[in-house]
Design a protein around this motif. Structure first.
Motif, PDB file in Angstrom:
ATOM      1  N   GLY A  82      15.689  31.102   0.174  1.00 43.03           N
ATOM      2  CA  GLY A  82      15.907  30.571   1.508  1.00 43.03           C
ATOM      3  C   GLY A  82      17.147  29.704   1.529  1.00 43.03           C
ATOM      4  N   LYS A  83      17.539  29.291   2.730  1.00 38.77           N
ATOM      5  CA  LYS A  83      18.750  28.482   2.884  1.00 38.77           C
ATOM      6  C   LYS A  83      18.541  27.499   4.022  1.00 38.77           C
ATOM      7  CE  LYS A  83      20.797  31.848   6.035  1.00 38.77           C
ATOM      8  NZ  LYS A  83      21.857  32.839   6.260  1.00 38.77           N
ATOM      9  N   GLY A  84      19.396  26.478   4.068  1.00 31.37           N
ATOM     10  CA  GLY A  84      19.283  25.511   5.143  1.00 31.37           C
ATOM     11  C   GLY A  84      20.529  24.681   5.295  1.00 31.37           C
ATOM     12  N   ALA A  85      20.595  23.980   6.431  1.00 33.47           N
ATOM     13  CA  ALA A  85      21.686  23.053   6.703  1.00 33.47           C
ATOM     14  C   ALA A  85      21.123  21.874   7.489  1.00 33.47           C
ATOM     15  CB  ALA A  85      22.801  23.729   7.495  1.00 33.47           C
ATOM     16  N   LEU A  86      21.399  20.688   7.004  1.00 33.08           N
ATOM     17  CA  LEU A  86      20.997  19.452   7.657  1.00 33.08           C
ATOM     18  C   LEU A  86      22.273  18.715   8.052  1.00 33.08           C
ATOM     19  CD1 LEU A  86      18.819  17.395   8.458  1.00 33.08           C
ATOM     20  CD2 LEU A  86      18.865  16.564   6.112  1.00 33.08           C
ATOM     21  N   GLU A 117      17.939  42.206  -0.965  1.00 33.78           N
ATOM     22  CA  GLU A 117      18.209  43.010   0.222  1.00 33.78           C
ATOM     23  C   GLU A 117      17.857  42.351   1.546  1.00 33.78           C
ATOM     24  OE1 GLU A 117      16.311  46.774  -0.372  1.00 33.78           O
ATOM     25  OE2 GLU A 117      17.553  47.259  -2.105  1.00 33.78           O
ATOM     26  N   THR A 118      16.942  41.409   1.554  1.00 32.21           N
ATOM     27  CA  THR A 118      16.503  40.852   2.831  1.00 32.21           C
ATOM     28  C   THR A 118      17.451  39.764   3.331  1.00 32.21           C
ATOM     29  OG1 THR A 118      15.100  39.210   1.739  1.00 32.21           O
ATOM     30  CG2 THR A 118      14.060  41.286   2.338  1.00 32.21           C
ATOM     31  N   LEU A 119      17.386  39.518   4.629  1.00 31.53           N
ATOM     32  CA  LEU A 119      18.116  38.392   5.183  1.00 31.53           C
ATOM     33  C   LEU A 119      17.524  37.108   4.623  1.00 31.53           C
ATOM     34  CD1 LEU A 119      18.416  39.416   8.940  1.00 31.53           C
ATOM     35  CD2 LEU A 119      20.235  39.413   7.221  1.00 31.53           C
ATOM     36  N   LEU A 120      18.370  36.144   4.399  1.00 28.83           N
ATOM     37  CA  LEU A 120      17.908  34.843   3.908  1.00 28.83           C
ATOM     38  C   LEU A 120      17.265  34.075   5.058  1.00 28.83           C
ATOM     39  CD1 LEU A 120      21.127  34.264   1.932  1.00 28.83           C
ATOM     40  CD2 LEU A 120      18.907  33.785   0.924  1.00 28.83           C
ATOM     41  N   PRO A 121      15.996  33.688   4.926  1.00 26.70           N
ATOM     42  CA  PRO A 121      15.409  32.857   5.972  1.00 26.70           C
ATOM     43  C   PRO A 121      16.089  31.494   5.971  1.00 26.70           C
ATOM     44  CG  PRO A 121      13.915  33.015   4.109  1.00 26.70           C
ATOM     45  CD  PRO A 121      15.070  33.937   3.825  1.00 26.70           C
ATOM     46  N   SER A 122      16.096  30.849   7.136  1.00 29.28           N
ATOM     47  CA  SER A 122      16.879  29.618   7.215  1.00 29.28           C
ATOM     48  C   SER A 122      16.191  28.544   8.043  1.00 29.28           C
ATOM     49  CB  SER A 122      18.245  29.913   7.828  1.00 29.28           C
ATOM     50  OG  SER A 122      18.086  30.327   9.170  1.00 29.28           O
ATOM     51  N   ALA A 123      16.695  27.341   7.866  1.00 32.68           N
ATOM     52  CA  ALA A 123      16.299  26.188   8.676  1.00 32.68           C
ATOM     53  C   ALA A 123      17.544  25.354   8.902  1.00 32.68           C
ATOM     54  CB  ALA A 123      15.238  25.362   7.943  1.00 32.68           C
ATOM     55  N   GLU A 124      17.744  24.934  10.143  1.00 33.78           N
ATOM     56  CA  GLU A 124      18.862  24.058  10.462  1.00 33.78           C
ATOM     57  C   GLU A 124      18.370  22.982  11.405  1.00 33.78           C
ATOM     58  OE1 GLU A 124      20.670  27.974  11.852  1.00 33.78           O
ATOM     59  OE2 GLU A 124      18.757  27.584  10.893  1.00 33.78           O
ATOM     60  N   LYS A 125      18.887  21.779  11.224  1.00 35.90           N
ATOM     61  CA  LYS A 125      18.574  20.695  12.135  1.00 35.90           C
ATOM     62  C   LYS A 125      19.578  19.567  11.963  1.00 35.90           C
ATOM     63  CE  LYS A 125      15.281  17.589  10.263  1.00 35.90           C
ATOM     64  NZ  LYS A 125      13.912  17.157  10.041  1.00 35.90           N
ATOM     65  N   ARG A 126      19.497  18.591  12.862  1.00 35.58           N
ATOM     66  CA  ARG A 126      20.312  17.396  12.753  1.00 35.58           C
ATOM     67  C   ARG A 126      19.392  16.265  12.347  1.00 35.58           C
ATOM     68  NH1 ARG A 126      22.905  18.176  16.527  1.00 35.58           N
ATOM     69  NH2 ARG A 126      22.312  17.443  18.399  1.00 35.58           N
ATOM     70  N   GLY A 127      19.886  15.348  11.521  1.00 37.58           N
ATOM     71  CA  GLY A 127      19.065  14.230  11.097  1.00 37.58           C
ATOM     72  C   GLY A 127      19.893  13.130  10.478  1.00 37.58           C
ATOM     73  N   SER A 128      19.267  12.009  10.299  1.00 33.90           N
ATOM     74  CA  SER A 128      19.929  10.862   9.674  1.00 33.90           C
ATOM     75  C   SER A 128      19.728  10.912   8.163  1.00 33.90           C
ATOM     76  CB  SER A 128      19.355   9.562  10.239  1.00 33.90           C
ATOM     77  OG  SER A 128      17.963   9.521  10.021  1.00 33.90           O
ATOM     78  N   ALA A 129      20.358  10.001   7.457  1.00 35.15           N
ATOM     79  CA  ALA A 129      20.216   9.932   5.996  1.00 35.15           C
ATOM     80  C   ALA A 129      18.740   9.815   5.630  1.00 35.15           C
ATOM     81  CB  ALA A 129      20.992   8.745   5.453  1.00 35.15           C
ATOM     82  N   LYS A 138      11.243  33.455   1.660  1.00 37.82           N
ATOM     83  CA  LYS A 138      10.613  34.772   1.750  1.00 37.82           C
ATOM     84  C   LYS A 138      11.053  35.628   0.575  1.00 37.82           C
ATOM     85  CE  LYS A 138       9.824  34.900   6.657  1.00 37.82           C
ATOM     86  NZ  LYS A 138       9.838  35.668   7.875  1.00 37.82           N
ATOM     87  N   HIS A 139      10.347  36.746   0.384  1.00 32.90           N
ATOM     88  CA  HIS A 139      10.637  37.681  -0.702  1.00 32.90           C
ATOM     89  C   HIS A 139      12.052  38.229  -0.557  1.00 32.90           C
ATOM     90  CE1 HIS A 139      10.227  41.073  -3.455  1.00 32.90           C
ATOM     91  NE2 HIS A 139       9.156  40.471  -3.929  1.00 32.90           N
ATOM     92  N   LYS A 140      12.738  38.385  -1.672  1.00 31.68           N
ATOM     93  CA  LYS A 140      14.140  38.794  -1.629  1.00 31.68           C
ATOM     94  C   LYS A 140      14.349  40.281  -1.357  1.00 31.68           C
ATOM     95  CE  LYS A 140      14.987  39.825  -6.518  1.00 31.68           C
ATOM     96  NZ  LYS A 140      15.808  39.491  -7.681  1.00 31.68           N
TER      97      LYS A 140
END
Length: 194
Positions: A82-86, A117-129, A138-140
């Protein structure tokens, strides 16, 4: 634009007992988090390509490697990811999304994970320190393999600052400890777990 990484943090978790029962093998998940400068913090910028060009490919290669090193596994041994950006408070969620939702980030990541082969599931949000972010995993190779649908929470006490973005890659060496809900493939075929 130059790449500016303030720090990289790696988090590794091994779960030996789940639901009051010992796991057949530990559930091992690691995430590598890069704290980067957000050059667009505090302003609206229409063209995000310079941000993508600076960070996407480099972090798409670096972070999965760091996460696999934390688990001491090869890409072939990765089963889920999985992947993410904060994004810090002076940035837009779009800034984090621009970095992680590109083929220049995803393709190196999938390649390093044994040509996943699958798309990387993700999470993104804004937040403080210190804000936490729950990463979807998810399965790759098959997004319908429910045993590998998991969530992994990460946080860094001093990041993101208002003008930073935390970019994250997570890998797992297995699915959940005691999966019992069956495959979506079987449910789509009309075969339900009893």
């Amino acid at each position: 634009m130059e790449i500016e990484i303030r720090k990289i943090v790696t988090v590794c978790e091994e779960t030996f007992i789940e639901g009051f029962k010992k796991a057949e093998k530990p559930v091992r998940i690691a995430a590598a988090l890069a704290v980067i400068k957000n050059p667009y913090a505090g302003q609206f910028v229409e063209e995000l390509q310079p941000l993508i060009n600076t960070y996407s490919e480099k972090l798409g290669k670096l972070l999965p490697k760091k996460a696999m090193e934390a688990l001491n596994i090869s890409g072939e041994e990765v089963e889920a990811y999985g992947k993410g950006a904060l994004v810090g408070l002076d940035g837009e969620i779009e800034h984090g999304s621009a970095i992680i939702h590109t083929l220049t980030f995803g393709n190196p990541f999938r390649s390093l994970c044994g040509d996943a082969e699958t798309l990387l599931p993700s999470a993104e949000k804004r937040g403080s320190a210190g804000a936490g972010i729950d990463l979807a995993i998810k399965h790759k190779m098959d997004e319908k393999t429910r045993s590998h649908h998991m969530t992994f929470e990460t946080r860094i006490p001093d990041a993101p600052r208002n003008d930073e973005i935390v970019v994250i890659a997570a890998v797992a060496s297995s699915g959940r400890a005691h999966p019992r809900i069956g495959s979506l493939h079987k449910e789509l075929e009309g075969v339900f777990p009893s």
